[in-house]
Design a protein around this motif. Structure first.
Motif, PDB file in Angstrom:
ATOM      1  N   ARG A 484      13.329 142.538  92.521  1.00 41.49           N
ATOM      2  CA  ARG A 484      14.246 143.018  90.894  1.00 41.49           C
ATOM      3  C   ARG A 484      15.812 143.657  91.500  1.00 41.49           C
ATOM      4  N   ILE A 485      16.611 143.433  91.168  1.00 40.82           N
ATOM      5  CA  ILE A 485      17.906 143.955  91.814  1.00 40.82           C
ATOM      6  C   ILE A 485      18.444 144.752  90.053  1.00 40.82           C
ATOM      7  N   GLU A 486      18.514 146.148  89.934  1.00 44.31           N
ATOM      8  CA  GLU A 486      19.062 146.509  88.472  1.00 44.31           C
ATOM      9  C   GLU A 486      20.533 146.455  88.394  1.00 44.31           C
ATOM     10  N   LYS A 487      21.637 146.705  87.645  1.00 42.80           N
ATOM     11  CA  LYS A 487      23.179 146.529  87.502  1.00 42.80           C
ATOM     12  C   LYS A 487      23.212 147.075  89.193  1.00 42.80           C
ATOM     13  N   GLY A 488      22.863 148.757  89.115  1.00 44.15           N
ATOM     14  CA  GLY A 488      23.638 149.859  89.842  1.00 44.15           C
ATOM     15  C   GLY A 488      23.105 149.541  90.950  1.00 44.15           C
ATOM     16  N   GLY A 489      22.610 148.549  90.979  1.00 47.05           N
ATOM     17  CA  GLY A 489      21.583 148.376  92.936  1.00 47.05           C
ATOM     18  C   GLY A 489      19.911 148.845  92.444  1.00 47.05           C
ATOM     19  N   MET A 490      19.628 147.921  94.032  1.00 45.18           N
ATOM     20  CA  MET A 490      17.497 148.336  93.553  1.00 45.18           C
ATOM     21  C   MET A 490      16.744 149.458  93.608  1.00 45.18           C
ATOM     22  N   ASN A 491      15.820 149.845  92.769  1.00 41.31           N
ATOM     23  CA  ASN A 491      15.883 151.292  91.902  1.00 41.31           C
ATOM     24  C   ASN A 491      14.320 151.434  92.999  1.00 41.31           C
ATOM     25  N   TYR A 492      13.790 152.692  93.269  1.00 42.92           N
ATOM     26  CA  TYR A 492      12.722 152.889  93.846  1.00 42.92           C
ATOM     27  C   TYR A 492      11.551 152.492  93.553  1.00 42.92           C
ATOM     28  N   LYS A 493      11.085 151.756  91.870  1.00 51.10           N
ATOM     29  CA  LYS A 493      10.152 151.127  91.670  1.00 51.10           C
ATOM     30  C   LYS A 493      10.639 149.904  92.246  1.00 51.10           C
ATOM     31  N   GLY A 494      11.259 148.925  91.993  1.00 50.92           N
ATOM     32  CA  GLY A 494      12.336 147.427  92.529  1.00 50.92           C
ATOM     33  C   GLY A 494      11.706 147.843  94.412  1.00 50.92           C
ATOM     34  N   PHE A 495      12.103 148.377  94.855  1.00 47.95           N
ATOM     35  CA  PHE A 495      11.701 149.083  96.719  1.00 47.95           C
ATOM     36  C   PHE A 495      10.620 148.705  96.900  1.00 47.95           C
ATOM     37  N   ASN A 496       9.513 149.850  96.536  1.00 47.20           N
ATOM     38  CA  ASN A 496       8.459 149.320  96.170  1.00 47.20           C
ATOM     39  C   ASN A 496       7.745 148.256  96.567  1.00 47.20           C
ATOM     40  N   VAL A 497       7.902 147.480  95.269  1.00 44.93           N
ATOM     41  CA  VAL A 497       7.704 146.426  95.076  1.00 44.93           C
ATOM     42  C   VAL A 497       7.594 145.456  95.998  1.00 44.93           C
ATOM     43  N   ALA A 498       9.145 144.814  96.406  1.00 46.42           N
ATOM     44  CA  ALA A 498       9.980 144.592  97.183  1.00 46.42           C
ATOM     45  C   ALA A 498       9.248 144.322  98.446  1.00 46.42           C
ATOM     46  N   MET A 502       7.131 141.632 100.953  1.00 47.65           N
ATOM     47  CA  MET A 502       7.298 141.327 101.742  1.00 47.65           C
ATOM     48  C   MET A 502       6.467 141.350 102.865  1.00 47.65           C
ATOM     49  N   GLY A 503       5.458 141.936 102.976  1.00 46.01           N
ATOM     50  CA  GLY A 503       4.078 141.981 103.004  1.00 46.01           C
ATOM     51  C   GLY A 503       3.691 140.436 102.688  1.00 46.01           C
ATOM     52  N   HIS A 504       3.601 139.637 101.687  1.00 45.64           N
ATOM     53  CA  HIS A 504       3.160 138.736 101.697  1.00 45.64           C
ATOM     54  C   HIS A 504       4.053 137.425 102.115  1.00 45.64           C
ATOM     55  N   ASN A 505       5.799 137.818 102.241  1.00 50.75           N
ATOM     56  CA  ASN A 505       6.148 137.147 102.643  1.00 50.75           C
ATOM     57  C   ASN A 505       5.332 136.866 104.524  1.00 50.75           C
ATOM     58  N   VAL A 506       5.386 137.787 104.592  1.00 54.28           N
ATOM     59  CA  VAL A 506       5.516 138.091 106.472  1.00 54.28           C
ATOM     60  C   VAL A 506       4.077 137.318 106.630  1.00 54.28           C
ATOM     61  N   GLU A 507       2.961 137.895 106.316  1.00 48.25           N
ATOM     62  CA  GLU A 507       1.451 136.454 106.044  1.00 48.25           C
ATOM     63  C   GLU A 507       1.961 135.147 106.079  1.00 48.25           C
TER      64      GLU A 507
END
Ligand SMILES: [Zn+2]
Length: 701
Positions: A484-498, A502-507
């Motif tokens: 999820r990217i908000e209007k002003g860029g990614m927020n911390y919550k979004g980063f935490n989820v990303a 990403m852990g899933h994706n690497v697996e």
């Protein structure tokens, strides 16, 4: 969350129905022949003699087994006994070379069909999954389409499934557990190949399962409590206007948040507990469910027309304001899912109950072992020690709702807005995040060249929801990280989820592209990919170049996980005992089921919780909505916690995540215990969790 393969989408939507179609085992040789099998008896005897003569005595055992397996699924519409004989003569692989050819052909073809079906599904869902503008009604039709829905029927129809069943062994869970350790990788791949065709459920049975699942999901999805309309003994409203909480998730999360409210927190928590109890015992007035038109005192159960309004719904008329109870709709709904599940039983000879399908097939850990692991946590001597610590921190004796105590969460050194600012500067767009993936992976200990390779197999898309990871099923296709990217860029919550996704994706990338057999792609079950995702997620601050939480914060985190497992472990036991009770009482009425669930919840409470809470007879363990709509799903949570901590502990022991991650992920979809022994030297179990909690208690003293 992750969406690992095309079938996983269906699993999320209609857990039961999808589950019945995948991850199965087939008829045991000890099974009583069906009428169809007895019709084919003469043919089977003739074929056995004829083909043993043709290919030699050494094929006899696998020929006999193959004939039984194929005959077990043969229906009149598949042909006459003579047709069966013609089929077997042509399809039996009489020597190793032909068997090898068949295996390779199937592995190649199935990777293709799975991979391309996933691509089609992904494309059909593109606009509804991604944040790319308006969703039109036709987007919903596209998203609802499952291109693979009829593939299994097709493969039974054209005899491909029968060809597999004739030549490769169906296995039971005990066989996979007892012999699996000695199997070659090819034998594991053959077992997974045969498992794909180990059930043949008639369309109408699947349909009624899907219907029951959808009905239950709808019942749960609309079960809201309007909190402003709850009155205490003095007629006061403790909660703000418009607060509408979905049972049980939002009610529980509000209860957790109320620990921070020094003034009114306890009164709110007590009230929520009373509401939950009335949902569980069904004395909740029908008219207060999802209805802001009524005021309700959950202690006295008195209902009145709403005296204040926080919606555009007009208040009840005086004659409508009654305490007439919901009358067991909750348990009627659960019974409907049970009855629909039971219809699958005859078509699932090696796992002839929903309970067996969940444990032997989905989890691949026997129920008795899961129960023992749960009891090991619930009766651990650490429980009273942690309970004492909680009492000390709360400064009062425990109440039943303190199973949801959340005070072990430590404060971060950075405020959310500080973190938001850092993250949005770093990642103004999805592309900026994508470009940084190799660096993030290097920080996690992956070699630079491996990090570049893995990152090149991950696409990053803007998610409409909070984010998810969608793996590929065809080597060379990309895993998709939806963030999820908000209007002003990614927020911390979004980063935490990303970072989690990403852990899933690497697996997903490693367990598909770097594996010896694509039939073994993936992980044993979803708990394993979640564990990988949590390993990444818990290091998100380090990835931002900030300090990792200190030893004290990590000790608190360990106790939080321990208490969470203690709570959900009891909930899982109630779920398990309830399904056993339903199978023991298939003719039960909703009212009888209600009484049974109350009894079970109290019994589990009295055995494991009452000794530390010093209060007996609480029913709260029966409140989870999953119990009603998720077909015995709850044990996945405590098992998941245990698996996550086992993997985390191994990563810490190794000191470096990257190489350990790669080594573990390449094992693929083998039995969970075997996988975990390969990863950590120990089978799946509660020891790592208990050790971590013990260590934390010592550190905090
Ligand atoms: Zn996840």
């Amino acid at each position: 969350m992750s969406t690992t393969r095309w079938s996983a989408i269906a699993v999320l939507l209609i857990f039961g129905a999808a589950m019945a179609q995948i991850d199965c085992t087939g008829p045991q040789q000890t099974t009583q022949p069906t009428s169809q099998e007895s019709m084919l008896k003469d043919s089977m005897a003739r074929l056995e003699q004829e083909l043993t003569g043709k290919y030699g005595a050494e094929v006899a055992p696998r020929l006999k087994r193959g004939l039984q397996q194929a005959a077990g699924f043969w229906r009149p519409e598949d042909g006459t006994p003579a047709d069966f004989e013609t089929f077997v003569r042509a399809a039996f692989a009489g020597n190793q070379a032909t068997l090898d050819q068949l295996f390779e052909r199937m592995e190649f073809a199935l990777e293709s069909v799975d991979g391309h079906m996933l691509e089609i599904s992904r494309d059909f869902r593109w606009r509804s999954d991604l944040d790319l503008g308006t969703i039109y009604p036709f987007d919903e039709i596209l998203a609802g389409y499952d291109p693979s829905a009829h593939i299994d029927d097709d493969f039974f129809g054209n005899k491909l499934a029968f060809t597999v069943l004739l030549n490769f062994p169906l296995t039971t869970l005990p066989e996979r557990l007892e012999q699996g350790e000695k199997w070659s990788r090819r034998q594991w791949a053959e077992a997974r190949l045969a498992q794909r065709y180990s059930k043949r459920i008639p369309a109408e049975v699947n349909l009624s399962l899907a219907q029951a699942a959808a009905d239950a999901e709808r019942y749960i999805a609309e079960y809201n409590i309007w909190m402003y309309h709850l009155l205490d003994e003095n007629g006061s409203r403790l909660f703000p206007p418009k607060l509408r909480l979905l049972s049980h998730w939002n009610l529980r999360d509000e209860l957790k948040a109320d620990y921070a409210d020094a003034a009114a927190g306890q009164a709110k928590q007590k009230m929520i507990q009373r509401v939950m109890e009335r949902i569980i015992d069904q004395s909740i007035p029908r008219v207060v469910i999802n209805n802001p038109a009524a005021d309700w005192n959950p202690y006295t159960n008195e209902v009145k027309p709403a005296a204040v309004s926080d919606s555009d719904v007009p208040p009840l008329k005086a004659e409508e304001a009654t305490a007439e109870p919901e009358s067991d709709v909750r348990y009627a709904t659960l019974l409907e899912t049970f009855q629909a599940s039971r219809k699958v039983d005859p078509y699932s000879p090696t796992a002839p109950t929903m309970i067996a399908r969940r444990f032997d097939e989905n989890r691949e850990i026997p129920e008795a072992r899961v129960q023992a692991m749960l009891e090991q946590v619930l009766s651990s001597p650490l429980v009273p020690r942690v309970a004492q610590l909680i009492e000390k921190r709360l400064g009062r004796p425990l109440e039943p709702y303190d199973i949801w105590y959340n005070g072990f969460r430590s404060q971060s050194a950075y405020s959310e807005s500080q973190l938001d600012e850092m993250v949005s500067k770093k990642y103004p767009t999805a592309d900026a995040y994508k470009a940084d993936i190799p660096n993030l992976l290097v920080k996690l200990g992956f070699a630079r060249e491996r990090a570049e390779y893995i990152a090149s197999s991950i696409a990053v898309d803007p998610a409409r929801g909070s984010g998810h990871a969608m793996g590929a099923a065809l080597r060379g296709d990309k895993a998709h990280l939806r963030t999820r990217i908000e209007k002003g860029g990614m927020n911390y919550k979004g980063f935490n989820v990303a970072v989690h996704e990403m852990g899933h994706n690497v697996e997903q990338v490693l367990s598909l592209n770097d594996i010896d057999h694509t039939l073994l792609q993936g992980v044993p079950n979803t708990a394993f990919t979640e564990a990988f995702a949590f390993v990444f997620q818990s290091r998100d601050l380090e990835l931002l170049g900030l300090v990792r939480p200190d030893a004290r914060a990590r000790a608190l985190q360990a106790l939080d996980t321990f208490w969470g497992t203690f709570e959900i472990g009891g909930v899982a036991l109630v779920d398990m005992k309830t399904w056993h009770w339903m199978y023991d009482h298939p003719e039960a009425t909703p009212a009888q089921l209600r009484d049974a669930v109350l009894e079970i919840a109290k019994q589990v409470w009295n055995q494991y919780y009452a000794p530390v809470f010093k209060k007996s007879g609480a029913t709260l363990l029966g409140v989870y909505s999953h119990m009603i709509d998720s077909f015995l799903y709850l044990p996945d949570y405590p098992i998941g916690y245990m698996i996550a901590i086992q993997i985390e502990q191994q990563m810490e022991k190794a000191g470096k995540i990257g190489p350990e991650f790669e080594r573990m992920a390449k094992q693929g979809n083998i039995a969970p215990d075997l996988w975990m022994r390969g990863a950590t030297g120990r089978p799946v179990g509660a020891e790592a969790l208990l050790e971590a909690a013990e260590k934390a208690l010592t550190e905090l003293q």
